[in-house]
Design an enzyme around this catalytic site. Sequence first.
Site, PDB file in Angstrom:
ATOM      1  N   TYR A 126       7.118 -36.871 -15.521  1.00 27.38           N
ATOM      2  CA  TYR A 126       8.373 -36.616 -16.228  1.00 27.38           C
ATOM      3  C   TYR A 126       8.310 -36.829 -17.716  1.00 27.38           C
ATOM      4  CZ  TYR A 126       8.049 -41.616 -15.621  1.00 27.38           C
ATOM      5  OH  TYR A 126       7.593 -42.898 -15.614  1.00 27.38           O
TER       6      TYR A 126
ATOM      7  N   ASP B 198      17.787 -38.309  -4.978  1.00 30.38           N
ATOM      8  CA  ASP B 198      16.415 -38.815  -5.154  1.00 30.38           C
ATOM      9  C   ASP B 198      16.401 -40.337  -4.996  1.00 30.38           C
ATOM     10  OD1 ASP B 198      13.686 -38.607  -5.521  1.00 30.38           O
ATOM     11  OD2 ASP B 198      13.780 -38.322  -7.692  1.00 30.38           O
TER      12      ASP B 198
ATOM     13  N   LYS C  27      14.275 -43.421 -22.138  1.00 31.94           N
ATOM     14  CA  LYS C  27      13.542 -42.467 -21.303  1.00 31.94           C
ATOM     15  C   LYS C  27      13.319 -41.223 -22.145  1.00 31.94           C
ATOM     16  CE  LYS C  27      14.092 -40.182 -16.779  1.00 31.94           C
ATOM     17  NZ  LYS C  27      14.889 -40.251 -15.532  1.00 31.94           N
TER      18      LYS C  27
ATOM     19  N   GLY D  60       7.057 -47.252 -18.358  1.00 34.18           N
ATOM     20  CA  GLY D  60       6.915 -46.343 -17.218  1.00 34.18           C
ATOM     21  C   GLY D  60       6.339 -45.028 -17.729  1.00 34.18           C
TER      22      GLY D  60
ATOM     23  N   VAL E 260       8.958 -43.873 -20.176  1.00 35.12           N
ATOM     24  CA  VAL E 260      10.082 -44.776 -20.406  1.00 35.12           C
ATOM     25  C   VAL E 260       9.574 -45.907 -21.295  1.00 35.12           C
ATOM     26  CG1 VAL E 260      11.821 -46.271 -19.378  1.00 35.12           C
ATOM     27  CG2 VAL E 260      11.127 -44.195 -18.180  1.00 35.12           C
TER      28      VAL E 260
HETATM   29  P1  ADP Z   1      11.879 -40.229 -13.638  1.00 35.65           P
HETATM   30  O1  ADP Z   1      13.075 -39.336 -13.636  1.00 35.65           O
HETATM   31  O2  ADP Z   1      10.820 -39.611 -14.407  1.00 35.65           O
HETATM   32  O3  ADP Z   1      11.435 -40.654 -12.275  1.00 35.65           O
HETATM   33  P2  ADP Z   1      13.057 -42.862 -14.019  1.00 35.65           P
HETATM   34  O4  ADP Z   1      14.376 -42.881 -14.695  1.00 35.65           O
HETATM   35  O5  ADP Z   1      13.057 -43.006 -12.533  1.00 35.65           O
HETATM   36  O6  ADP Z   1      12.255 -41.555 -14.467  1.00 35.65           O
HETATM   37  O7  ADP Z   1      12.128 -43.990 -14.664  1.00 35.65           O
HETATM   38  C1  ADP Z   1      10.744 -44.090 -14.307  1.00 35.65           C
HETATM   39  C2  ADP Z   1      10.348 -45.554 -14.156  1.00 35.65           C
HETATM   40  O8  ADP Z   1      10.507 -46.253 -15.400  1.00 35.65           O
HETATM   41  C3  ADP Z   1      11.180 -46.334 -13.141  1.00 35.65           C
HETATM   42  O9  ADP Z   1      10.663 -46.211 -11.826  1.00 35.65           O
HETATM   43  C4  ADP Z   1      11.060 -47.755 -13.664  1.00 35.65           C
HETATM   44  O10 ADP Z   1       9.831 -48.331 -13.238  1.00 35.65           O
HETATM   45  C5  ADP Z   1      10.994 -47.566 -15.183  1.00 35.65           C
HETATM   46  N1  ADP Z   1      12.348 -47.673 -15.781  1.00 35.65           N
HETATM   47  C6  ADP Z   1      13.220 -46.657 -15.953  1.00 35.65           C
HETATM   48  N2  ADP Z   1      14.358 -47.069 -16.539  1.00 35.65           N
HETATM   49  C7  ADP Z   1      14.214 -48.397 -16.741  1.00 35.65           C
HETATM   50  C8  ADP Z   1      15.074 -49.422 -17.312  1.00 35.65           C
HETATM   51  N3  ADP Z   1      16.285 -49.113 -17.759  1.00 35.65           N
HETATM   52  N4  ADP Z   1      14.610 -50.689 -17.338  1.00 35.65           N
HETATM   53  C9  ADP Z   1      13.381 -50.974 -16.860  1.00 35.65           C
HETATM   54  N5  ADP Z   1      12.527 -50.075 -16.319  1.00 35.65           N
HETATM   55  C10 ADP Z   1      12.928 -48.793 -16.257  1.00 35.65           C
HETATM   56 MG    MG Z   2      12.502 -41.717 -11.056  1.00 36.89          MG
HETATM   57 MG    MG Z   3      13.994 -38.225 -12.139  1.00 35.27          MG
END
Ligand code: ADP
Ligand code: MG
Ligand code: MG
Length: 340
Positions: free
Chosen positions: A48, A165, A64, A44, A51
Amino acid sequence: VTAAGDSTLREIFNDSITSGSGSGLPLLIQRTLAKQIWLAEVIGKGRYGEVWCGVWHGEKVAVKIFFSRDEASWARETEIYSTVLLRHENILGFYGSDMTSRGSCTQLWLVTHYHPHGSLFDYLSVHTLDHTALMTAALSTINGLLHLHTEIFGTQGKPAIAHRDIKSKNILVKLNGACVIADFGLAVMHTQTTGEINISNNPRVGTKRYMSPEVLNESINMSVFESFRKVDIYALGLVLWEVCRRCVSNGIVDDYKPPFHDVVPNDPSFDDMKKVVCVDQYRPMIPNRWTSDPVLAGMSKIIRECWHQNPSVRLTALRVKKSLVKLAQEETKIKLEFDC
Ligand code: ADP
Ligand code: MG
Ligand code: MG
Protein backbone atom coordinates in the site's frame (compact mmCIF):
# COMPACT_ATOMS: atom_id res chain seq x y z
CA VAL A 1 10.08 27.33 -3.52
CA THR A 2 10.73 28.77 -6.95
CA ALA A 3 7.96 30.34 -8.96
CA ALA A 4 8.03 27.38 -11.31
CA GLY A 5 7.93 24.90 -8.42
CA ASP A 6 5.09 26.81 -6.89
CA SER A 7 2.99 26.68 -10.02
CA THR A 8 3.63 22.94 -10.37
CA LEU A 9 2.44 22.50 -6.82
CA ARG A 10 -0.62 24.57 -7.50
CA GLU A 11 -1.37 22.41 -10.52
CA ILE A 12 -1.14 19.28 -8.44
CA PHE A 13 -3.48 20.70 -5.85
CA ASN A 14 -5.92 22.11 -8.33
CA ASP A 15 -5.81 18.79 -10.09
CA SER A 16 -6.61 17.00 -6.89
CA ILE A 17 -9.64 19.14 -6.34
CA THR A 18 -11.05 18.49 -9.76
CA SER A 19 -9.92 14.86 -9.97
CA GLY A 20 -12.96 13.58 -8.13
CA SER A 21 -10.94 12.24 -5.20
CA GLY A 22 -13.80 13.53 -3.10
CA SER A 23 -11.69 14.73 -0.18
CA GLY A 24 -13.58 18.00 -0.27
CA LEU A 25 -10.97 19.70 1.92
CA PRO A 26 -10.16 23.32 1.19
CA LEU A 27 -6.87 24.02 -0.58
CA LEU A 28 -5.24 25.82 2.35
CA ILE A 29 -5.75 22.97 4.81
CA GLN A 30 -4.36 20.52 2.27
CA ARG A 31 -1.19 22.53 1.97
CA THR A 32 -0.61 23.18 5.62
CA LEU A 33 -1.15 19.86 7.43
CA ALA A 34 1.68 17.93 5.76
CA LYS A 35 4.00 20.93 6.02
CA GLN A 36 3.51 21.06 9.80
CA ILE A 37 4.41 17.42 10.42
CA TRP A 38 7.92 16.12 10.96
CA LEU A 39 8.23 12.46 9.94
CA ALA A 40 10.29 10.49 12.50
CA GLU A 41 10.30 6.78 11.55
CA VAL A 42 8.55 4.15 9.45
CA ILE A 43 6.24 1.95 11.55
CA GLY A 44 4.53 -0.03 8.79
CA LYS A 45 5.43 -0.86 5.22
CA GLY A 46 3.64 -2.82 2.55
CA ARG A 47 2.15 -3.00 -0.90
CA TYR A 48 0.00 0.00 0.00
CA GLY A 49 2.76 2.45 0.87
CA GLU A 50 4.11 3.35 4.29
CA VAL A 51 2.92 4.32 7.73
CA TRP A 52 5.14 6.75 9.64
CA CYS A 53 5.27 8.01 13.18
CA GLY A 54 5.52 11.78 13.00
CA VAL A 55 5.34 14.80 15.26
CA TRP A 56 2.68 17.47 14.83
CA HIS A 57 2.55 20.42 17.24
CA GLY A 58 4.66 18.42 19.70
CA GLU A 59 2.29 15.46 19.59
CA LYS A 60 3.03 12.05 18.06
CA VAL A 61 0.78 11.22 15.11
CA ALA A 62 0.61 8.39 12.58
CA VAL A 63 0.95 9.34 8.91
CA LYS A 64 -0.22 6.83 6.33
CA ILE A 65 1.39 7.68 2.99
CA PHE A 66 -0.32 6.14 -0.04
CA PHE A 67 1.26 5.54 -3.42
CA SER A 68 -0.50 7.83 -5.87
CA ARG A 69 -1.78 4.78 -7.78
CA ASP A 70 -3.80 4.00 -4.64
CA GLU A 71 -5.60 7.33 -4.70
CA ALA A 72 -8.95 5.50 -4.52
CA SER A 73 -8.08 4.01 -1.10
CA TRP A 74 -6.86 7.36 0.21
CA ALA A 75 -9.98 9.14 -1.02
CA ARG A 76 -12.17 6.43 0.47
CA GLU A 77 -10.51 6.49 3.89
CA THR A 78 -10.65 10.29 3.93
CA GLU A 79 -14.34 10.19 3.03
CA ILE A 80 -15.15 7.61 5.70
CA TYR A 81 -13.24 9.41 8.48
CA SER A 82 -14.84 12.70 7.47
CA THR A 83 -18.26 11.20 8.12
CA VAL A 84 -20.00 13.08 10.90
CA LEU A 85 -20.21 11.12 14.14
CA LEU A 86 -17.53 8.63 13.20
CA ARG A 87 -15.55 9.81 16.21
CA HIS A 88 -15.63 6.98 18.71
CA GLU A 89 -13.17 5.69 21.30
CA ASN A 90 -12.90 2.40 19.39
CA ILE A 91 -12.42 3.87 15.90
CA LEU A 92 -8.97 5.19 14.97
CA GLY A 93 -8.92 8.95 15.62
CA PHE A 94 -8.50 11.07 12.49
CA TYR A 95 -6.74 14.43 12.30
CA GLY A 96 -6.94 15.09 8.57
CA SER A 97 -5.79 14.23 5.07
CA ASP A 98 -3.43 16.02 2.78
CA MET A 99 -2.06 15.89 -0.71
CA THR A 100 1.53 16.99 -0.76
CA SER A 101 4.48 16.75 -3.06
CA ARG A 102 7.92 15.25 -2.45
CA GLY A 103 10.41 15.77 -5.21
CA SER A 104 8.36 15.20 -8.34
CA CYS A 105 5.94 12.78 -6.66
CA THR A 106 2.48 13.48 -5.34
CA GLN A 107 1.96 11.96 -1.93
CA LEU A 108 -1.36 11.27 -0.32
CA TRP A 109 -1.31 11.51 3.47
CA LEU A 110 -3.78 10.36 6.09
CA VAL A 111 -2.98 11.64 9.57
CA THR A 112 -4.36 9.78 12.60
CA HIS A 113 -3.72 9.13 16.30
CA TYR A 114 -0.53 7.18 16.88
CA HIS A 115 -0.71 3.89 18.83
CA PRO A 116 2.76 2.70 19.87
CA HIS A 117 1.62 -0.92 20.44
CA GLY A 118 0.80 -1.10 16.73
CA SER A 119 -1.73 -3.57 15.38
CA LEU A 120 -3.49 -6.32 17.32
CA PHE A 121 -1.46 -8.74 15.19
CA ASP A 122 1.80 -7.11 16.39
CA TYR A 123 0.53 -7.02 19.97
CA LEU A 124 -0.59 -10.66 20.12
CA SER A 125 2.69 -11.79 18.57
CA VAL A 126 4.57 -10.62 21.69
CA HIS A 127 2.02 -10.38 24.54
CA THR A 128 -0.15 -12.90 26.33
CA LEU A 129 -3.44 -11.83 27.91
CA ASP A 130 -5.29 -12.56 31.14
CA HIS A 131 -9.09 -12.81 31.22
CA THR A 132 -9.52 -9.09 31.82
CA ALA A 133 -7.20 -8.15 28.96
CA LEU A 134 -9.01 -10.61 26.68
CA MET A 135 -12.42 -9.15 27.47
CA THR A 136 -11.09 -5.59 27.14
CA ALA A 137 -9.77 -6.33 23.65
CA ALA A 138 -12.92 -8.20 22.58
CA LEU A 139 -15.43 -5.69 24.00
CA SER A 140 -13.64 -2.65 22.63
CA THR A 141 -13.37 -4.21 19.17
CA ILE A 142 -17.07 -5.07 19.06
CA ASN A 143 -17.94 -1.59 20.35
CA GLY A 144 -16.06 -0.10 17.42
CA LEU A 145 -17.63 -2.48 14.92
CA LEU A 146 -21.12 -1.93 16.33
CA HIS A 147 -20.73 1.84 16.02
CA LEU A 148 -19.55 1.40 12.44
CA HIS A 149 -22.41 -0.94 11.48
CA THR A 150 -25.12 1.21 13.03
CA GLU A 151 -26.92 3.92 11.10
CA ILE A 152 -27.71 6.94 13.26
CA PHE A 153 -30.69 8.95 12.10
CA GLY A 154 -31.01 12.70 12.45
CA THR A 155 -29.65 15.82 10.87
CA GLN A 156 -26.22 15.00 12.30
CA GLY A 157 -26.45 11.24 11.90
CA LYS A 158 -24.15 8.71 10.33
CA PRO A 159 -24.65 6.07 7.64
CA ALA A 160 -24.19 2.39 8.40
CA ILE A 161 -20.65 1.42 7.43
CA ALA A 162 -19.27 -2.04 6.70
CA HIS A 163 -15.49 -2.35 6.91
CA ARG A 164 -14.85 -5.26 4.47
CA ASP A 165 -11.25 -5.83 5.63
CA ILE A 166 -11.54 -6.80 9.29
CA LYS A 167 -8.35 -8.58 10.46
CA SER A 168 -5.88 -8.34 13.32
CA LYS A 169 -3.57 -6.11 11.23
CA ASN A 170 -6.37 -3.54 10.79
CA ILE A 171 -7.14 -3.25 14.49
CA LEU A 172 -4.77 -1.17 16.65
CA VAL A 173 -4.13 -1.53 20.38
CA LYS A 174 -4.25 1.48 22.70
CA LEU A 175 -1.96 1.80 25.71
CA ASN A 176 -4.79 0.68 28.03
CA GLY A 177 -5.27 -2.54 26.01
CA ALA A 178 -8.50 -1.42 24.33
CA CYS A 179 -8.67 -1.67 20.56
CA VAL A 180 -9.56 0.72 17.75
CA ILE A 181 -10.63 -0.21 14.24
CA ALA A 182 -8.50 1.21 11.42
CA ASP A 183 -7.93 1.03 7.65
CA PHE A 184 -11.14 2.06 5.94
CA GLY A 185 -9.86 1.84 2.37
CA LEU A 186 -12.52 -0.73 1.40
CA ALA A 187 -15.44 0.40 3.53
CA VAL A 188 -18.97 0.76 2.15
CA MET A 189 -21.70 3.05 3.43
CA HIS A 190 -25.45 2.73 3.45
CA THR A 191 -28.43 4.87 4.42
CA GLN A 192 -31.92 3.45 4.74
CA THR A 193 -33.67 6.54 3.41
CA THR A 194 -32.06 6.27 -0.01
CA GLY A 195 -31.44 2.53 0.24
CA GLU A 196 -28.34 3.23 -1.78
CA ILE A 197 -25.15 1.30 -1.11
CA ASN A 198 -22.17 3.53 -1.66
CA ILE A 199 -19.55 1.03 -2.85
CA SER A 200 -16.03 2.32 -3.22
CA ASN A 201 -14.69 2.04 -6.73
CA ASN A 202 -11.74 0.17 -5.30
CA PRO A 203 -11.80 -3.32 -6.81
CA ARG A 204 -9.92 -5.07 -3.96
CA VAL A 205 -12.34 -6.97 -1.78
CA GLY A 206 -10.41 -7.66 1.37
CA THR A 207 -7.73 -10.03 2.59
CA LYS A 208 -8.05 -13.56 1.21
CA ARG A 209 -7.23 -15.29 4.50
CA TYR A 210 -10.19 -13.54 6.16
CA MET A 211 -12.68 -13.85 3.29
CA SER A 212 -16.03 -15.35 4.18
CA PRO A 213 -17.42 -18.36 2.29
CA GLU A 214 -19.95 -16.22 0.40
CA VAL A 215 -17.21 -13.85 -0.78
CA LEU A 216 -14.98 -16.75 -1.82
CA ASN A 217 -17.68 -18.56 -3.79
CA GLU A 218 -19.14 -15.25 -5.00
CA SER A 219 -22.62 -16.08 -3.79
CA ILE A 220 -22.80 -12.85 -1.74
CA ASN A 221 -25.78 -10.64 -2.53
CA MET A 222 -24.08 -7.28 -3.01
CA SER A 223 -27.38 -5.43 -3.40
CA VAL A 224 -28.28 -5.99 0.26
CA PHE A 225 -26.21 -4.03 2.77
CA GLU A 226 -26.68 -6.64 5.49
CA SER A 227 -24.48 -8.98 3.39
CA PHE A 228 -21.48 -6.74 4.09
CA ARG A 229 -22.15 -6.64 7.83
CA LYS A 230 -22.18 -10.46 7.85
CA VAL A 231 -18.82 -10.53 6.06
CA ASP A 232 -17.34 -8.34 8.85
CA ILE A 233 -18.80 -10.63 11.52
CA TYR A 234 -17.24 -13.72 9.91
CA ALA A 235 -13.81 -12.03 9.96
CA LEU A 236 -14.42 -10.84 13.54
CA GLY A 237 -14.86 -14.50 14.53
CA LEU A 238 -11.39 -15.26 13.16
CA VAL A 239 -9.90 -12.26 15.00
CA LEU A 240 -11.50 -13.31 18.30
CA TRP A 241 -9.99 -16.79 17.79
CA GLU A 242 -6.53 -15.20 17.36
CA VAL A 243 -7.05 -13.19 20.56
CA CYS A 244 -8.31 -16.15 22.63
CA ARG A 245 -5.28 -18.28 21.71
CA ARG A 246 -3.12 -15.71 23.53
CA CYS A 247 -5.22 -15.79 26.71
CA VAL A 248 -3.64 -17.79 29.52
CA SER A 249 -5.80 -20.43 31.26
CA ASN A 250 -4.47 -22.69 34.02
CA GLY A 251 -0.96 -21.53 33.17
CA ILE A 252 -1.26 -22.61 29.52
CA VAL A 253 -1.30 -20.42 26.41
CA ASP A 254 -1.19 -21.06 22.65
CA ASP A 255 1.44 -19.31 20.54
CA TYR A 256 0.34 -16.64 18.10
CA LYS A 257 -0.94 -18.06 14.79
CA PRO A 258 -2.92 -16.47 11.99
CA PRO A 259 -6.21 -18.19 11.13
CA PHE A 260 -5.82 -21.20 8.80
CA HIS A 261 -2.04 -21.28 9.44
CA ASP A 262 -2.26 -25.08 9.49
CA VAL A 263 -4.09 -25.54 6.17
CA VAL A 264 -2.99 -22.80 3.73
CA PRO A 265 0.45 -21.42 2.73
CA ASN A 266 1.68 -17.89 3.43
CA ASP A 267 -0.12 -15.45 1.17
CA PRO A 268 -2.83 -18.00 0.25
CA SER A 269 -4.53 -17.81 -3.14
CA PHE A 270 -8.24 -17.35 -3.65
CA ASP A 271 -8.48 -21.04 -4.60
CA ASP A 272 -6.51 -22.19 -1.52
CA MET A 273 -9.02 -20.36 0.66
CA LYS A 274 -12.04 -21.49 -1.31
CA LYS A 275 -11.07 -25.14 -0.94
CA VAL A 276 -10.61 -24.84 2.84
CA VAL A 277 -13.48 -22.49 3.74
CA CYS A 278 -16.18 -23.38 1.17
CA VAL A 279 -15.51 -26.97 0.10
CA ASP A 280 -14.09 -28.51 3.31
CA GLN A 281 -15.97 -25.99 5.48
CA TYR A 282 -12.96 -26.06 7.77
CA ARG A 283 -12.61 -23.51 10.59
CA PRO A 284 -9.68 -22.83 12.96
CA MET A 285 -9.37 -25.49 15.63
CA ILE A 286 -10.64 -24.63 19.10
CA PRO A 287 -7.93 -25.95 21.48
CA ASN A 288 -9.09 -28.45 24.13
CA ARG A 289 -7.91 -26.29 26.99
CA TRP A 290 -10.56 -23.67 26.13
CA THR A 291 -13.40 -25.99 27.17
CA SER A 292 -12.18 -26.14 30.78
CA ASP A 293 -11.97 -22.35 31.11
CA PRO A 294 -15.35 -20.61 31.49
CA VAL A 295 -14.28 -17.41 29.69
CA LEU A 296 -12.65 -19.21 26.77
CA ALA A 297 -15.53 -21.69 26.57
CA GLY A 298 -17.98 -18.77 26.39
CA MET A 299 -15.81 -17.08 23.77
CA SER A 300 -15.65 -20.21 21.61
CA LYS A 301 -19.45 -20.35 21.48
CA ILE A 302 -19.59 -16.73 20.30
CA ILE A 303 -16.77 -17.32 17.79
CA ARG A 304 -18.59 -20.30 16.22
CA GLU A 305 -21.72 -18.19 15.85
CA CYS A 306 -19.67 -15.50 14.08
CA TRP A 307 -17.91 -17.65 11.50
CA HIS A 308 -20.91 -19.82 10.65
CA GLN A 309 -21.09 -21.03 7.04
CA ASN A 310 -24.56 -19.58 6.61
CA PRO A 311 -24.39 -15.75 6.82
CA SER A 312 -28.01 -15.44 7.92
CA VAL A 313 -27.28 -17.49 11.06
CA ARG A 314 -24.31 -15.33 12.10
CA LEU A 315 -24.69 -13.03 15.09
CA THR A 316 -25.20 -9.31 14.59
CA ALA A 317 -22.64 -6.94 16.12
CA LEU A 318 -25.21 -5.98 18.78
CA ARG A 319 -25.77 -9.65 19.66
CA VAL A 320 -22.00 -10.24 19.91
CA LYS A 321 -21.71 -7.24 22.21
CA LYS A 322 -24.53 -8.41 24.46
CA SER A 323 -23.05 -11.91 24.71
CA LEU A 324 -19.59 -10.52 25.50
CA VAL A 325 -21.00 -8.15 28.14
CA LYS A 326 -22.81 -11.07 29.79
CA LEU A 327 -19.70 -13.23 29.71
CA ALA A 328 -17.56 -10.42 31.14
CA GLN A 329 -20.03 -9.77 33.95
CA GLU A 330 -20.46 -13.42 34.88
CA GLU A 331 -16.91 -14.65 34.55
CA THR A 332 -14.52 -11.77 35.12
CA LYS A 333 -14.12 -8.96 37.60
CA ILE A 334 -14.47 -6.38 34.84
CA LYS A 335 -16.59 -3.50 36.05
CA LEU A 336 -18.54 -2.50 32.99
CA GLU A 337 -19.68 1.08 32.81
CA PHE A 338 -22.35 0.10 30.37
CA ASP A 339 -25.19 -2.37 30.41
CA CYS A 340 -27.06 -3.74 27.42
P1 ADP B 1 -3.08 -0.64 4.71
O1 ADP B 1 -4.34 -0.04 4.17
O2 ADP B 1 -2.02 -0.46 3.74
O3 ADP B 1 -3.22 -2.05 5.17
P2 ADP B 1 -3.11 0.22 7.49
O4 ADP B 1 -3.89 1.45 7.77
O5 ADP B 1 -3.76 -1.09 7.82
O6 ADP B 1 -2.61 0.25 5.97
O7 ADP B 1 -1.70 0.31 8.24
C1 ADP B 1 -0.69 -0.68 8.01
C2 ADP B 1 0.00 -1.03 9.33
O8 ADP B 1 0.66 0.12 9.88
C3 ADP B 1 -0.94 -1.53 10.42
O9 ADP B 1 -1.16 -2.93 10.33
C4 ADP B 1 -0.18 -1.16 11.68
O10 ADP B 1 0.81 -2.14 11.96
C5 ADP B 1 0.53 0.14 11.29
N1 ADP B 1 -0.28 1.32 11.68
C6 ADP B 1 -1.23 1.91 10.92
N2 ADP B 1 -1.78 2.97 11.54
C7 ADP B 1 -1.18 3.05 12.75
C8 ADP B 1 -1.33 3.95 13.88
N3 ADP B 1 -2.22 4.93 13.85
N4 ADP B 1 -0.56 3.72 14.97
C9 ADP B 1 0.33 2.70 14.97
N5 ADP B 1 0.52 1.83 13.96
C10 ADP B 1 -0.22 1.99 12.85
MG1 MG C 1 -4.37 -2.62 6.62
MG1 MG D 1 -6.13 -0.88 3.54
